[in-house]
Design a protein around this motif. Structure first.
Motif, PDB file in Angstrom:
ATOM      1  N   LEU A 130     -19.888 -11.837   8.060  1.00  0.00           N
ATOM      2  CA  LEU A 130     -21.013 -10.353   8.789  1.00  0.00           C
ATOM      3  C   LEU A 130     -20.250 -10.196   9.800  1.00  0.00           C
ATOM      4  CD1 LEU A 130     -24.677 -12.298   9.039  1.00  0.00           C
ATOM      5  CD2 LEU A 130     -23.799 -10.114   8.210  1.00  0.00           C
ATOM      6  N   LEU A 131     -18.763 -11.025  10.473  1.00  0.00           N
ATOM      7  CA  LEU A 131     -18.017 -10.663  11.229  1.00  0.00           C
ATOM      8  C   LEU A 131     -17.161  -9.508  10.517  1.00  0.00           C
ATOM      9  CD1 LEU A 131     -16.370 -10.706  13.887  1.00  0.00           C
ATOM     10  CD2 LEU A 131     -14.986 -12.078  13.495  1.00  0.00           C
ATOM     11  N   VAL A 132     -16.549  -9.410   9.488  1.00  0.00           N
ATOM     12  CA  VAL A 132     -16.357  -8.634   8.960  1.00  0.00           C
ATOM     13  C   VAL A 132     -16.655  -7.584   8.376  1.00  0.00           C
ATOM     14  CG1 VAL A 132     -14.779  -7.782   7.140  1.00  0.00           C
ATOM     15  CG2 VAL A 132     -14.276 -11.032   8.039  1.00  0.00           C
ATOM     16  N   ASP A 133     -18.454  -7.107   8.548  1.00  0.00           N
ATOM     17  CA  ASP A 133     -18.890  -6.116   8.219  1.00  0.00           C
ATOM     18  C   ASP A 133     -18.658  -5.205   9.318  1.00  0.00           C
ATOM     19  OD1 ASP A 133     -19.734  -6.949   5.810  1.00  0.00           O
ATOM     20  OD2 ASP A 133     -21.847  -7.394   6.453  1.00  0.00           O
ATOM     21  N   ALA A 134     -19.122  -6.106  10.949  1.00  0.00           N
ATOM     22  CA  ALA A 134     -18.555  -5.717  12.051  1.00  0.00           C
ATOM     23  C   ALA A 134     -17.351  -4.675  12.536  1.00  0.00           C
ATOM     24  CB  ALA A 134     -19.842  -6.664  13.368  1.00  0.00           C
ATOM     25  N   LEU A 135     -16.320  -5.909  11.939  1.00  0.00           N
ATOM     26  CA  LEU A 135     -15.137  -5.213  12.424  1.00  0.00           C
ATOM     27  C   LEU A 135     -15.195  -3.365  11.341  1.00  0.00           C
ATOM     28  CD1 LEU A 135     -12.802  -8.789  11.563  1.00  0.00           C
ATOM     29  CD2 LEU A 135     -13.068  -7.158  14.326  1.00  0.00           C
ATOM     30  N   CYS A 136     -15.502  -3.674  10.150  1.00  0.00           N
ATOM     31  CA  CYS A 136     -15.303  -3.030   9.304  1.00  0.00           C
ATOM     32  C   CYS A 136     -16.203  -1.625   9.401  1.00  0.00           C
ATOM     33  CB  CYS A 136     -15.624  -2.780   7.763  1.00  0.00           C
ATOM     34  SG  CYS A 136     -14.655  -3.912   7.061  1.00  0.00           S
ATOM     35  N   ALA A 137     -17.127  -1.886  10.189  1.00  0.00           N
ATOM     36  CA  ALA A 137     -17.659  -0.303  10.730  1.00  0.00           C
ATOM     37  C   ALA A 137     -17.307  -0.472  12.405  1.00  0.00           C
ATOM     38  CB  ALA A 137     -18.961  -0.852  11.139  1.00  0.00           C
ATOM     39  N   ARG A 138     -16.605  -0.913  12.888  1.00  0.00           N
ATOM     40  CA  ARG A 138     -16.104  -0.390  14.115  1.00  0.00           C
ATOM     41  C   ARG A 138     -14.439   0.277  13.645  1.00  0.00           C
ATOM     42  NH1 ARG A 138     -19.865  -0.691  16.514  1.00  0.00           N
ATOM     43  NH2 ARG A 138     -21.011  -1.599  18.148  1.00  0.00           N
ATOM     44  N   LEU A 139     -14.277  -0.099  12.452  1.00  0.00           N
ATOM     45  CA  LEU A 139     -13.255   0.693  12.556  1.00  0.00           C
ATOM     46  C   LEU A 139     -13.278   1.965  11.940  1.00  0.00           C
ATOM     47  CD1 LEU A 139     -10.742  -2.510  10.397  1.00  0.00           C
ATOM     48  CD2 LEU A 139      -9.825  -0.677  12.251  1.00  0.00           C
ATOM     49  N   ALA A 140     -14.331   1.908  10.648  1.00  0.00           N
ATOM     50  CA  ALA A 140     -14.445   3.567  10.217  1.00  0.00           C
ATOM     51  C   ALA A 140     -15.144   4.209  11.657  1.00  0.00           C
ATOM     52  CB  ALA A 140     -16.038   3.170   9.818  1.00  0.00           C
ATOM     53  N   GLU A 141     -15.629   3.873  12.357  1.00  0.00           N
ATOM     54  CA  GLU A 141     -16.396   4.840  13.612  1.00  0.00           C
ATOM     55  C   GLU A 141     -15.063   5.046  14.568  1.00  0.00           C
ATOM     56  OE1 GLU A 141     -19.992   1.921  14.864  1.00  0.00           O
ATOM     57  OE2 GLU A 141     -18.579   1.663  15.747  1.00  0.00           O
ATOM     58  N   ALA A 142     -13.849   4.871  14.373  1.00  0.00           N
ATOM     59  CA  ALA A 142     -12.703   4.921  14.212  1.00  0.00           C
ATOM     60  C   ALA A 142     -11.597   6.601  14.070  1.00  0.00           C
ATOM     61  CB  ALA A 142     -11.654   3.742  15.040  1.00  0.00           C
ATOM     62  N   GLY A 143     -11.794   6.418  12.630  1.00  0.00           N
ATOM     63  CA  GLY A 143     -11.306   6.806  12.040  1.00  0.00           C
ATOM     64  C   GLY A 143     -10.892   6.752  11.075  1.00  0.00           C
ATOM     65  N   TRP A 144     -10.534   4.741  10.809  1.00  0.00           N
ATOM     66  CA  TRP A 144      -9.578   4.612   9.588  1.00  0.00           C
ATOM     67  C   TRP A 144     -10.492   4.969   7.764  1.00  0.00           C
ATOM     68  CZ3 TRP A 144      -6.167   2.081   7.853  1.00  0.00           C
ATOM     69  CH2 TRP A 144      -5.977   1.404   6.643  1.00  0.00           C
ATOM     70  N   ARG A 145     -10.123   5.082   6.671  1.00  0.00           N
ATOM     71  CA  ARG A 145     -10.363   5.056   6.042  1.00  0.00           C
ATOM     72  C   ARG A 145     -10.069   4.351   5.248  1.00  0.00           C
ATOM     73  NH1 ARG A 145     -13.514   6.712   8.677  1.00  0.00           N
ATOM     74  NH2 ARG A 145     -14.835   8.340   8.635  1.00  0.00           N
ATOM     75  N   THR A 146      -9.734   3.917   4.264  1.00  0.00           N
ATOM     76  CA  THR A 146      -8.792   3.023   3.733  1.00  0.00           C
ATOM     77  C   THR A 146      -8.497   4.199   2.305  1.00  0.00           C
ATOM     78  OG1 THR A 146     -10.728   1.366   3.229  1.00  0.00           O
ATOM     79  CG2 THR A 146      -8.743   1.362   1.235  1.00  0.00           C
ATOM     80  N   PRO A 147      -7.355   3.886   2.350  1.00  0.00           N
ATOM     81  CA  PRO A 147      -6.057   4.879   1.598  1.00  0.00           C
ATOM     82  C   PRO A 147      -6.196   4.577  -0.035  1.00  0.00           C
ATOM     83  CG  PRO A 147      -5.403   3.042   2.705  1.00  0.00           C
ATOM     84  CD  PRO A 147      -6.380   3.070   2.976  1.00  0.00           C
ATOM     85  N   ARG A 148      -6.633   6.215  -0.134  1.00  0.00           N
ATOM     86  CA  ARG A 148      -6.712   5.434  -2.187  1.00  0.00           C
ATOM     87  C   ARG A 148      -5.701   6.063  -2.907  1.00  0.00           C
ATOM     88  NH1 ARG A 148     -12.690   6.800  -2.996  1.00  0.00           N
ATOM     89  NH2 ARG A 148     -13.683   7.532  -0.707  1.00  0.00           N
ATOM     90  N   ASP A 149      -4.261   7.110  -2.905  1.00  0.00           N
ATOM     91  CA  ASP A 149      -3.886   7.043  -2.921  1.00  0.00           C
ATOM     92  C   ASP A 149      -2.569   5.698  -2.923  1.00  0.00           C
ATOM     93  OD1 ASP A 149      -1.145   8.528  -0.892  1.00  0.00           O
ATOM     94  OD2 ASP A 149      -3.389   8.489  -0.311  1.00  0.00           O
ATOM     95  N   GLU A 150      -0.934   5.348  -3.741  1.00  0.00           N
ATOM     96  CA  GLU A 150      -0.546   4.261  -3.567  1.00  0.00           C
ATOM     97  C   GLU A 150       0.372   4.716  -2.031  1.00  0.00           C
ATOM     98  OE1 GLU A 150       1.421   0.141  -3.794  1.00  0.00           O
ATOM     99  OE2 GLU A 150      -1.015   1.446  -4.592  1.00  0.00           O
ATOM    100  N   ALA A 151       0.825   5.964  -2.472  1.00  0.00           N
ATOM    101  CA  ALA A 151       1.591   6.394  -1.287  1.00  0.00           C
ATOM    102  C   ALA A 151       1.181   5.777  -0.141  1.00  0.00           C
ATOM    103  CB  ALA A 151       1.841   7.626  -1.483  1.00  0.00           C
ATOM    104  N   THR A 152       0.212   6.210   0.134  1.00  0.00           N
ATOM    105  CA  THR A 152      -0.637   5.877   1.551  1.00  0.00           C
ATOM    106  C   THR A 152      -1.138   4.538   2.075  1.00  0.00           C
ATOM    107  OG1 THR A 152      -1.776   8.094   1.199  1.00  0.00           O
ATOM    108  CG2 THR A 152      -2.611   6.820   3.081  1.00  0.00           C
ATOM    109  N   ARG A 153      -1.851   4.012   0.642  1.00  0.00           N
ATOM    110  CA  ARG A 153      -1.855   2.507   0.922  1.00  0.00           C
ATOM    111  C   ARG A 153      -0.555   1.804   1.257  1.00  0.00           C
ATOM    112  NH1 ARG A 153      -4.188   1.467  -3.492  1.00  0.00           N
ATOM    113  NH2 ARG A 153      -5.897   2.609  -2.753  1.00  0.00           N
ATOM    114  N   ARG A 154       1.123   2.451   0.616  1.00  0.00           N
ATOM    115  CA  ARG A 154       1.890   1.273   1.202  1.00  0.00           C
ATOM    116  C   ARG A 154       2.601   1.812   2.314  1.00  0.00           C
ATOM    117  NH1 ARG A 154       3.704   3.251  -4.349  1.00  0.00           N
ATOM    118  NH2 ARG A 154       5.026   5.323  -2.508  1.00  0.00           N
ATOM    119  N   VAL A 155       1.847   2.782   3.528  1.00  0.00           N
ATOM    120  CA  VAL A 155       2.261   3.009   4.839  1.00  0.00           C
ATOM    121  C   VAL A 155       1.518   2.346   5.559  1.00  0.00           C
ATOM    122  CG1 VAL A 155       4.245   4.613   4.160  1.00  0.00           C
ATOM    123  CG2 VAL A 155       1.803   5.485   4.423  1.00  0.00           C
TER     124      VAL A 155
END
Length: 300
Positions: A130-155
């Motif tokens: 549940l702590l991770v749920d809250a952390l992920c939600a706040r990251l998303a609100e700040a603009g975080w999007r999990t990288p979909r391509d490998e090149a973005t994921r590596r950086v």
């Protein structure tokens, strides 16, 4: 201070234990979390106590939960004290802290031990899904999007900013939360600290940059705004999530720790994805039950 009127049939009060901060936004944020907890469990008495810096301080909050009077004969006083020692806990203290450290292991139990009521000290809020749920939600609100391509994921990477402690159990808990968060965001998550432990957020960001990871977000493992949260956010090279505040997942986690301390977990309901006991292995084994101090009869 006027004591709170309670009956023997009332469930134990839930006392949120906040650290305290000179930042005025901290109290506003914790009050909002307290109100969300109350809305989730309307029949429950919910109170707030601070370790330092803000009122009400924890001893004052616990005093309000104590008996309304102490008059009577010596025999009556001793009988009342014995009955209180055998009575169910009058309060469950839920630390708004995210790993076991000095406050959780020493300061809060010592304060509870000197209170006029029996109290249990619940486990800290992390690590937990549940702590991770809250952390992920706040990251998303700040603009975080999990990288979909490998090149973005590596950086890409995330720095998990926490208060820090010299207690090795605290660091172990934060590392576990970082691993859980990494599973959710799909990139490395590095724990970093505002004080008392290494690395700092700035050092973690620098080390990630040296490995070619320049798209770094900072996740704020803090309940409310304050000096530590502000300093960690300033070190973010890209985006920094807001403190967790009154996020619904955090309120549910508070109630889970309360129920867990009393030996039942009904607050999570059937929709929670965590098996019993999972991700709690790094926490103290059992909640602490604190008995009120025994009344001593003066020597003749």
């Amino acid at each position: 201070m006027t004591p709170l009127t309670r009956t023997p049939h009332d469930p134990p009060a839930l006392v949120l234990v906040a650290h305290g901060s000179r930042d005025p936004r901290a109290r506003v944020t914790v009050d909002a979390l307290m109100e969300r907890v109350r809305r989730l469990r309307p029949a429950l008495t919910v109170r707030l106590g601070h370790i330092e810096l803000n009122e009400p301080l924890l001893p004052d909050t616990l005093a309000r939960l104590g008996p309304t009077g102490t008059t009577g004969t010596t025999a009556e006083t001793e009988a009342r004290t014995a009955a209180e020692a055998e009575a169910p806990a009058a309060a469950v203290l839920v630390p708004l802290l995210f790993s076991p450290g000095h406050h959780v292991k020493h300061d809060i139990p010592e304060t509870a031990a000197s209170a006029p009521v029996r109290a249990r000290v619940a486990a800290p809020l992390g690590p937990h899904p549940l702590l991770v749920d809250a952390l992920c939600a706040r990251l998303a609100e700040a603009g975080w999007r999990t990288p979909r391509d490998e090149a973005t994921r590596r950086v890409s990477a995330v720095v998990l900013a926490a208060a820090g402690s010299r207690d090795p159990d605290s660091a172990a808990g934060t590392r576990r939360t970082a691993r859980l968060l990494a599973e959710r965001v799909g990139v490395p998550v590095v724990p970093a600290y505002a004080s008392a432990a290494a690395p700092t957020v700035e050092a973690a960001v620098r080390a990630l940059a040296e490995r070619g990871r320049h798209r770094v977000a900072v996740a704020s493992c803090f309940t409310a705004p304050g000096r530590f949260a502000t300093e960690c956010a300033k070190a973010a090279p890209w985006i920094a999530a807001a403190p967790l505040g009154d996020h619904p997942a955090l309120a549910r986690l508070v109630l889970h720790r309360y129920d867990q301390a009393l030996g039942h977990d009904h607050a999570l309901g059937h929709d929670h994805h965590q098996a019993p006991g999972q991700d709690d292995a790094l926490l103290p084994g059992h909640p602490l039950t604190i008995r009120p101090p025994r009344t001593l009869t003066p020597a003749a």
